[in-house]
Design a protein around this motif. Structure first.
Motif, mmCIF file in Angstrom:
data_model
loop_
_atom_site.group_PDB
_atom_site.id
_atom_site.type_symbol
_atom_site.label_atom_id
_atom_site.label_comp_id
_atom_site.label_asym_id
_atom_site.label_seq_id
_atom_site.Cartn_x
_atom_site.Cartn_y
_atom_site.Cartn_z
ATOM 1 N N ASP A 44 99.888 69.743 81.994
ATOM 2 C CA ASP A 44 99.304 68.811 82.963
ATOM 3 C C ASP A 44 98.140 68.051 82.342
ATOM 4 O OD1 ASP A 44 101.110 69.759 84.759
ATOM 5 O OD2 ASP A 44 99.674 71.014 85.866
ATOM 6 N N GLN A 45 97.910 66.847 82.862
ATOM 7 C CA GLN A 45 96.849 65.987 82.331
ATOM 8 C C GLN A 45 95.455 66.567 82.612
ATOM 9 O OE1 GLN A 45 97.331 63.402 80.468
ATOM 10 N NE2 GLN A 45 95.202 62.785 80.272
ATOM 11 N N GLY A 46 95.227 67.116 83.794
ATOM 12 C CA GLY A 46 93.911 67.602 84.180
ATOM 13 C C GLY A 46 93.680 69.074 83.895
ATOM 14 N N HIS A 47 94.575 69.698 83.118
ATOM 15 C CA HIS A 47 94.441 71.134 82.833
ATOM 16 C C HIS A 47 93.208 71.380 81.981
ATOM 17 C CE1 HIS A 47 95.502 75.235 81.860
ATOM 18 N NE2 HIS A 47 95.417 74.947 80.577
ATOM 19 N N GLU A 48 92.389 72.331 82.407
ATOM 20 C CA GLU A 48 91.185 72.668 81.663
ATOM 21 C C GLU A 48 91.044 74.180 81.629
ATOM 22 O OE1 GLU A 48 86.509 72.002 82.326
ATOM 23 O OE2 GLU A 48 87.741 70.194 82.416
ATOM 24 N N CYS A 49 90.947 74.725 80.440
ATOM 25 C CA CYS A 49 90.750 76.161 80.257
ATOM 26 C C CYS A 49 89.948 76.367 78.983
ATOM 27 C CB CYS A 49 92.086 76.900 80.211
ATOM 28 S SG CYS A 49 93.086 76.510 78.776
ATOM 29 N N ALA A 50 89.798 77.601 78.565
ATOM 30 C CA ALA A 50 89.003 77.890 77.369
ATOM 31 C C ALA A 50 89.629 77.257 76.132
ATOM 32 C CB ALA A 50 88.871 79.396 77.187
ATOM 33 N N VAL A 51 90.954 77.164 76.099
ATOM 34 C CA VAL A 51 91.632 76.580 74.944
ATOM 35 C C VAL A 51 91.354 75.086 74.852
ATOM 36 C CG1 VAL A 51 93.888 76.157 73.896
ATOM 37 C CG2 VAL A 51 93.419 78.334 74.996
ATOM 38 N N THR A 52 91.469 74.369 75.955
ATOM 39 C CA THR A 52 91.217 72.925 75.919
ATOM 40 C C THR A 52 89.745 72.643 75.622
ATOM 41 O OG1 THR A 52 90.922 72.864 78.319
ATOM 42 C CG2 THR A 52 93.118 72.390 77.469
ATOM 43 N N LEU A 53 88.852 73.465 76.140
ATOM 44 C CA LEU A 53 87.441 73.284 75.825
ATOM 45 C C LEU A 53 87.169 73.543 74.349
ATOM 46 C CD1 LEU A 53 85.720 74.903 78.921
ATOM 47 C CD2 LEU A 53 85.867 72.490 78.369
ATOM 48 N N MET A 54 87.841 74.534 73.783
ATOM 49 C CA MET A 54 87.656 74.830 72.370
ATOM 50 C C MET A 54 88.222 73.706 71.507
ATOM 51 S SD MET A 54 88.830 78.176 70.246
ATOM 52 C CE MET A 54 87.686 79.232 71.094
ATOM 53 N N LEU A 55 89.359 73.169 71.890
ATOM 54 C CA LEU A 55 89.962 72.084 71.120
ATOM 55 C C LEU A 55 89.120 70.813 71.184
ATOM 56 C CD1 LEU A 55 93.737 72.562 71.948
ATOM 57 C CD2 LEU A 55 92.583 72.998 69.773
ATOM 58 N N GLN A 56 88.432 70.596 72.281
ATOM 59 C CA GLN A 56 87.596 69.410 72.418
ATOM 60 C C GLN A 56 86.193 69.642 71.871
ATOM 61 O OE1 GLN A 56 87.777 68.638 76.586
ATOM 62 N NE2 GLN A 56 89.902 67.982 76.521
ATOM 63 N N GLY A 57 85.884 70.858 71.462
ATOM 64 C CA GLY A 57 84.579 71.158 70.891
ATOM 65 C C GLY A 57 83.479 71.280 71.924
ATOM 66 N N GLY A 58 83.816 71.601 73.162
ATOM 67 C CA GLY A 58 82.796 71.634 74.194
ATOM 68 C C GLY A 58 82.650 72.944 74.909
ATOM 69 N N TYR A 59 83.183 74.024 74.380
ATOM 70 C CA TYR A 59 83.058 75.285 75.121
ATOM 71 C C TYR A 59 81.698 75.921 74.957
ATOM 72 C CZ TYR A 59 83.780 78.075 70.906
ATOM 73 O OH TYR A 59 83.655 78.647 69.689
ATOM 74 N N ASP A 60 80.925 75.488 73.964
ATOM 75 C CA ASP A 60 79.585 76.044 73.826
ATOM 76 C C ASP A 60 78.500 75.034 74.153
ATOM 77 O OD1 ASP A 60 80.024 74.448 71.667
ATOM 78 O OD2 ASP A 60 79.062 75.761 70.216
ATOM 79 N N THR A 61 78.854 73.787 74.360
ATOM 80 C CA THR A 61 77.867 72.762 74.699
ATOM 81 C C THR A 61 78.361 71.968 75.898
ATOM 82 O OG1 THR A 61 78.903 71.241 73.156
ATOM 83 C CG2 THR A 61 77.046 72.503 72.329
ATOM 84 N N VAL A 62 78.239 72.530 77.054
ATOM 85 C CA VAL A 62 78.612 71.840 78.284
ATOM 86 C C VAL A 62 77.438 70.954 78.673
ATOM 87 C CG1 VAL A 62 79.265 72.125 80.694
ATOM 88 C CG2 VAL A 62 80.084 73.738 78.986
ATOM 89 N N THR A 63 77.696 69.671 78.835
ATOM 90 C CA THR A 63 76.606 68.758 79.164
ATOM 91 C C THR A 63 76.335 68.795 80.657
ATOM 92 O OG1 THR A 63 78.191 66.963 79.351
ATOM 93 C CG2 THR A 63 77.089 67.218 77.248
ATOM 94 N N PRO A 64 75.108 69.061 81.041
ATOM 95 C CA PRO A 64 74.775 69.096 82.466
ATOM 96 C C PRO A 64 74.617 67.682 83.009
ATOM 97 C CG PRO A 64 72.832 69.539 81.181
ATOM 98 C CD PRO A 64 73.980 69.426 80.211
ATOM 99 N N GLU A 65 74.714 67.580 84.317
ATOM 100 C CA GLU A 65 74.481 66.294 84.962
ATOM 101 C C GLU A 65 72.981 66.045 84.992
ATOM 102 O OE1 GLU A 65 75.058 64.189 89.301
ATOM 103 O OE2 GLU A 65 76.156 66.013 88.842
ATOM 104 N N VAL A 66 72.575 64.933 84.412
ATOM 105 C CA VAL A 66 71.154 64.618 84.310
ATOM 106 C C VAL A 66 70.799 63.622 85.409
ATOM 107 C CG1 VAL A 66 69.350 63.639 82.859
ATOM 108 C CG2 VAL A 66 71.167 65.013 81.836
ATOM 109 N N ILE A 67 69.826 63.986 86.219
ATOM 110 C CA ILE A 67 69.364 63.115 87.292
ATOM 111 C C ILE A 67 67.960 62.657 86.924
ATOM 112 C CG2 ILE A 67 68.812 62.968 89.741
ATOM 113 C CD1 ILE A 67 70.808 65.273 90.155
ATOM 114 N N PRO A 68 67.772 61.347 86.712
ATOM 115 C CA PRO A 68 66.436 60.896 86.336
ATOM 116 C C PRO A 68 65.452 61.040 87.494
ATOM 117 C CG PRO A 68 67.889 59.034 86.677
ATOM 118 C CD PRO A 68 68.737 60.269 86.783
ATOM 119 N N VAL A 69 64.233 61.341 87.146
ATOM 120 C CA VAL A 69 63.175 61.521 88.130
ATOM 121 C C VAL A 69 62.204 60.358 87.988
ATOM 122 C CG1 VAL A 69 61.284 62.999 88.874
ATOM 123 C CG2 VAL A 69 63.388 64.010 88.021
ATOM 124 N N THR A 70 61.915 59.712 89.110
ATOM 125 C CA THR A 70 60.942 58.626 89.077
ATOM 126 C C THR A 70 59.687 59.084 89.803
ATOM 127 O OG1 THR A 70 61.864 57.690 91.092
ATOM 128 C CG2 THR A 70 62.723 56.859 89.015
#
Length: 106
Positions: A44-70
């Motif tokens: 499936d196109q939207g399948h996400e698991c530890a394998v897909t995260l490892m293949l994309q290089g993002g299983y150890d660096t998940v980027t958080p949602e950054v909300i700017p503060v004014t």
């Protein structure tokens, strides 16, 4: 070295389980067929698991949602001007030092 206490055996078993899981995920990342064998929805196109995260290089660096503060900064208000006369005595010394002493006992 023999494991003598139950807690040492527990940690050894935990380390073994984590190591086996990591090896299985590495094998699934290396072989797409093995990944599809274990996951029905691996294609499936939207399948996400530890394998897909490892293949994309993002299983150890998940980027958080950054909300700017004014922050609206306002200049601080001017502190009040306090005038001290030269002949004033401190409040705790008015009436003498013993005026504020504890009462004498019987």
């Amino acid at each position: 070295m023999a494991l003598s206490t139950p807690i040492k055996r527990f940690w050894a078993l935990t380390a073994l389980v984590v190591l086996v899981q990591l090896l299985v995920v590495q094998a699934m990342a290396a072989s797409g067929a093995f990944h599809k064998c274990l996951h029905d929805e691996a294609a499936d196109q939207g399948h996400e698991c530890a394998v897909t995260l490892m293949l994309q290089g993002g299983y150890d660096t998940v980027t958080p949602e950054v909300i700017p503060v004014t922050i609206d900064t306002e200049p601080p208000s001017a502190p009040p001007v306090v005038s001290i006369s030269a002949d004033s005595t401190p409040g705790h010394l008015v009436g003498g030092v013993l005026a504020h002493a504890p009462p004498r006992g019987p």
